[in-house]
Design a protein around this motif. Structure first.
Motif, PDB file in Angstrom:
ATOM      1  N   LEU A 215      34.875  37.700  45.799  1.00  0.00           N
ATOM      2  CA  LEU A 215      35.543  36.583  46.474  1.00  0.00           C
ATOM      3  C   LEU A 215      34.821  36.206  47.764  1.00  0.00           C
ATOM      4  O   LEU A 215      34.747  35.029  48.121  1.00  0.00           O
ATOM      5  CB  LEU A 215      37.007  36.943  46.757  1.00  0.00           C
ATOM      6  CG  LEU A 215      37.905  37.028  45.513  1.00  0.00           C
ATOM      7  CD1 LEU A 215      39.240  37.651  45.855  1.00  0.00           C
ATOM      8  CD2 LEU A 215      38.096  35.649  44.883  1.00  0.00           C
ATOM      9  N   VAL A 216      34.271  37.198  48.469  1.00  0.00           N
ATOM     10  CA  VAL A 216      33.469  36.911  49.661  1.00  0.00           C
ATOM     11  C   VAL A 216      32.287  36.025  49.288  1.00  0.00           C
ATOM     12  O   VAL A 216      32.006  35.011  49.937  1.00  0.00           O
ATOM     13  CB  VAL A 216      32.960  38.216  50.310  1.00  0.00           C
ATOM     14  CG1 VAL A 216      31.877  37.916  51.350  1.00  0.00           C
ATOM     15  CG2 VAL A 216      34.104  38.979  50.961  1.00  0.00           C
ATOM     16  N   LEU A 217      31.589  36.396  48.214  1.00  0.00           N
ATOM     17  CA  LEU A 217      30.411  35.633  47.792  1.00  0.00           C
ATOM     18  C   LEU A 217      30.774  34.236  47.304  1.00  0.00           C
ATOM     19  O   LEU A 217      29.978  33.302  47.427  1.00  0.00           O
ATOM     20  CB  LEU A 217      29.657  36.398  46.704  1.00  0.00           C
ATOM     21  CG  LEU A 217      28.918  37.656  47.165  1.00  0.00           C
ATOM     22  CD1 LEU A 217      28.352  38.415  45.965  1.00  0.00           C
ATOM     23  CD2 LEU A 217      27.793  37.302  48.132  1.00  0.00           C
ATOM     24  N   SER A 222      38.572  36.128  54.740  1.00  0.00           N
ATOM     25  CA  SER A 222      39.377  37.352  54.595  1.00  0.00           C
ATOM     26  C   SER A 222      40.848  37.000  54.385  1.00  0.00           C
ATOM     27  O   SER A 222      41.549  37.659  53.601  1.00  0.00           O
ATOM     28  CB  SER A 222      39.218  38.235  55.838  1.00  0.00           C
ATOM     29  OG  SER A 222      37.893  38.720  55.946  1.00  0.00           O
ATOM     30  N   GLU A 223      41.310  35.961  55.054  1.00  0.00           N
ATOM     31  CA  GLU A 223      42.702  35.538  54.905  1.00  0.00           C
ATOM     32  C   GLU A 223      42.975  35.050  53.492  1.00  0.00           C
ATOM     33  O   GLU A 223      43.997  35.386  52.875  1.00  0.00           O
ATOM     34  CB  GLU A 223      43.028  34.430  55.917  1.00  0.00           C
ATOM     35  CG  GLU A 223      43.034  34.877  57.368  1.00  0.00           C
ATOM     36  CD  GLU A 223      41.628  35.051  57.958  1.00  0.00           C
ATOM     37  OE1 GLU A 223      40.645  34.632  57.312  1.00  0.00           O
ATOM     38  OE2 GLU A 223      41.528  35.599  59.069  1.00  0.00           O
ATOM     39  N   SER A 224      42.048  34.242  52.950  1.00  0.00           N
ATOM     40  CA  SER A 224      42.203  33.725  51.592  1.00  0.00           C
ATOM     41  C   SER A 224      42.159  34.854  50.560  1.00  0.00           C
ATOM     42  O   SER A 224      42.941  34.870  49.596  1.00  0.00           O
ATOM     43  CB  SER A 224      41.090  32.709  51.298  1.00  0.00           C
ATOM     44  OG  SER A 224      41.139  32.276  49.959  1.00  0.00           O
ATOM     45  N   ILE A 225      41.273  35.817  50.768  1.00  0.00           N
ATOM     46  CA  ILE A 225      41.179  36.960  49.853  1.00  0.00           C
ATOM     47  C   ILE A 225      42.478  37.753  49.871  1.00  0.00           C
ATOM     48  O   ILE A 225      42.995  38.166  48.819  1.00  0.00           O
ATOM     49  CB  ILE A 225      39.987  37.860  50.232  1.00  0.00           C
ATOM     50  CG1 ILE A 225      38.673  37.115  50.016  1.00  0.00           C
ATOM     51  CG2 ILE A 225      40.000  39.153  49.410  1.00  0.00           C
ATOM     52  CD1 ILE A 225      37.462  37.834  50.583  1.00  0.00           C
ATOM     53  N   GLY A 226      43.014  37.977  51.069  1.00  0.00           N
ATOM     54  CA  GLY A 226      44.268  38.712  51.178  1.00  0.00           C
ATOM     55  C   GLY A 226      45.394  38.041  50.407  1.00  0.00           C
ATOM     56  O   GLY A 226      46.175  38.702  49.714  1.00  0.00           O
ATOM     57  N   LEU A 227      45.472  36.712  50.504  1.00  0.00           N
ATOM     58  CA  LEU A 227      46.505  35.981  49.781  1.00  0.00           C
ATOM     59  C   LEU A 227      46.302  36.089  48.273  1.00  0.00           C
ATOM     60  O   LEU A 227      47.270  36.261  47.519  1.00  0.00           O
ATOM     61  CB  LEU A 227      46.500  34.511  50.210  1.00  0.00           C
ATOM     62  CG  LEU A 227      47.020  34.223  51.628  1.00  0.00           C
ATOM     63  CD1 LEU A 227      46.764  32.770  51.999  1.00  0.00           C
ATOM     64  CD2 LEU A 227      48.509  34.543  51.731  1.00  0.00           C
ATOM     65  N   SER A 232      46.696  42.879  52.832  1.00  0.00           N
ATOM     66  CA  SER A 232      46.583  42.378  54.193  1.00  0.00           C
ATOM     67  C   SER A 232      45.144  42.003  54.522  1.00  0.00           C
ATOM     68  O   SER A 232      44.193  42.511  53.922  1.00  0.00           O
ATOM     69  CB  SER A 232      47.072  43.437  55.188  1.00  0.00           C
ATOM     70  OG  SER A 232      46.146  44.515  55.271  1.00  0.00           O
ATOM     71  N   THR A 233      45.004  41.113  55.505  1.00  0.00           N
ATOM     72  CA  THR A 233      43.669  40.731  55.967  1.00  0.00           C
ATOM     73  C   THR A 233      42.914  41.946  56.494  1.00  0.00           C
ATOM     74  O   THR A 233      41.709  42.083  56.276  1.00  0.00           O
ATOM     75  CB  THR A 233      43.780  39.661  57.068  1.00  0.00           C
ATOM     76  OG1 THR A 233      44.450  38.514  56.539  1.00  0.00           O
ATOM     77  CG2 THR A 233      42.404  39.242  57.570  1.00  0.00           C
ATOM     78  N   LYS A 237      39.190  43.487  55.353  1.00  0.00           N
ATOM     79  CA  LYS A 237      38.083  43.755  56.266  1.00  0.00           C
ATOM     80  C   LYS A 237      37.612  45.198  56.178  1.00  0.00           C
ATOM     81  O   LYS A 237      36.399  45.471  56.264  1.00  0.00           O
ATOM     82  CB  LYS A 237      38.499  43.407  57.696  1.00  0.00           C
ATOM     83  CG  LYS A 237      38.709  41.907  57.914  1.00  0.00           C
ATOM     84  CD  LYS A 237      39.145  41.591  59.330  1.00  0.00           C
ATOM     85  CE  LYS A 237      39.314  40.090  59.531  1.00  0.00           C
ATOM     86  NZ  LYS A 237      39.786  39.762  60.903  1.00  0.00           N
ATOM     87  N   VAL A 238      38.543  46.138  55.978  1.00  0.00           N
ATOM     88  CA  VAL A 238      38.160  47.547  55.831  1.00  0.00           C
ATOM     89  C   VAL A 238      37.309  47.738  54.581  1.00  0.00           C
ATOM     90  O   VAL A 238      36.253  48.390  54.615  1.00  0.00           O
ATOM     91  CB  VAL A 238      39.411  48.451  55.776  1.00  0.00           C
ATOM     92  CG1 VAL A 238      39.024  49.866  55.330  1.00  0.00           C
ATOM     93  CG2 VAL A 238      40.084  48.506  57.138  1.00  0.00           C
ATOM     94  N   HIS A 239      37.758  47.167  53.459  1.00  0.00           N
ATOM     95  CA  HIS A 239      36.985  47.281  52.213  1.00  0.00           C
ATOM     96  C   HIS A 239      35.611  46.635  52.369  1.00  0.00           C
ATOM     97  O   HIS A 239      34.601  47.170  51.889  1.00  0.00           O
ATOM     98  CB  HIS A 239      37.741  46.609  51.062  1.00  0.00           C
ATOM     99  CG  HIS A 239      38.820  47.471  50.475  1.00  0.00           C
ATOM    100  ND1 HIS A 239      38.564  48.658  49.843  1.00  0.00           N
ATOM    101  CD2 HIS A 239      40.170  47.296  50.413  1.00  0.00           C
ATOM    102  CE1 HIS A 239      39.695  49.190  49.409  1.00  0.00           C
ATOM    103  NE2 HIS A 239      40.691  48.376  49.744  1.00  0.00           N
TER     104      HIS A 239
END
Length: 265
Positions: A215-217, A222-227, A232-233, A237-239
């Motif tokens: 999803l990053v690529l 990070s907010e969109s991925i969390g949703l 959580s955001t 970020k930790v992953h």
């Protein structure tokens, strides 16, 4: 531009009279019909099915552009394409790229490294599911010199969408068999493995890490991925930090470089 009804009806008559209809003939007919409605520079038609490499059915590109839009695309960038993910979801209709793109798509390394090479002002697509999990996408492209599709022209294409979808269903039935033939020897059909899945396994990423990095690529924040993943955001970020540490990198451009390198290995 004014709708060219003469060209439109002539193309429909020729198509109705045709005894045999190859991919090229169907593409040329659809090209003529859509060009009678609106102005655009290029067309490309891909068929998508699950995680399989897309099949190119028709395009109007010269050799150089074909390399960028088709050959290079099929190597791996398609896996990050909003059109690919929309097709996999089985959505139907006509959509602008900017409607489908993630929130950080136009600032992502994928956009800067690959998509910017297309030099497009805008791309829109007709999404037509044709059965057996296959969706055909008819992409109309306008280069930077041409500009985006005006609202009136997009509205006209939206009105034409039911006809385009019906045309596609008639012209390209039986595509599942072509995907099956292309995928012979690549593992069990019931458990398709994409090129991206193989990269993540090779890089020893967990399923959660792979989902986040993919999803990053694609261009999600990070907010969109969390949703999307219902986490959580902070967890995202930790992953992400863990993956960067595991791969010995510190930036998204390095991540994309590793991804593309392993796709082509």
């Amino acid at each position: 531009m004014r709708v060219d009804f003469t060209a439109l009806f002539r193309t429909l008559a020729d198509w109705t009279d045709a005894a045999e209809r190859s991919d090229g003939q169907a593409g040329e007919a659809l090209l003529a019909m859509t060009r009678a409605l609106v102005r655009f520079d290029d067309m490309v038609i891909f068929a998508y099915r699950d995680k399989a490499r897309p099949i190119d059915l028709f395009s109007t590109f010269d050799a150089d552009d074909y390399h960028v839009f088709v050959t290079l695309y099929q190597v791996g960038p398609y896996l990050l394409d909003p059109f690919y993910h929309t097709a996999r979801a089985g959505r139907a209709g006509v959509f602008r790229m900017r409607e489908l793109a993630p929130d950080r798509f136009f600032s992502s390394e994928y956009y800067r490294t690959y998509y910017s090479q297309t030099r497009l002002a805008e791309e829109l697509g007709f999404f037509a599911p044709v059965g057996d999990g296959v969706t055909v996408v008819v992409s109309l492209m306008r280069r930077e010199k041409t500009g985006v599709f005006p609202a009136a022209e997009f509205a006209l294409l939206a009105d034409a969408e039911p006809f385009v979808a019906a045309f596609v269903r008639q012209a390209w039935s039986g595509l599942a068999e072509r995907f099956a033939l292309a995928g012979q020897g690549r593992g069990r059909r019931s458990e398709p493995v994409s090129a991206a899945d193989k990269v993540w396994r090779k890089l020893n990423l967990t399923d959660r890490e792979a989902s986040i990095i993919e999803l990053v690529l694609q261009g999600h924040s990070s907010e969109s991925i969390g949703l999307k993943l219902d986490i959580s955001t902070g967890t995202v970020k930790v992953h992400r930090r863990n993956v960067y540490r595991k791969l010995g990198i510190s930036s998204q451009i390095q991540l994309l470089s590793i991804y593309l390198k392993n796709l082509q290995a």
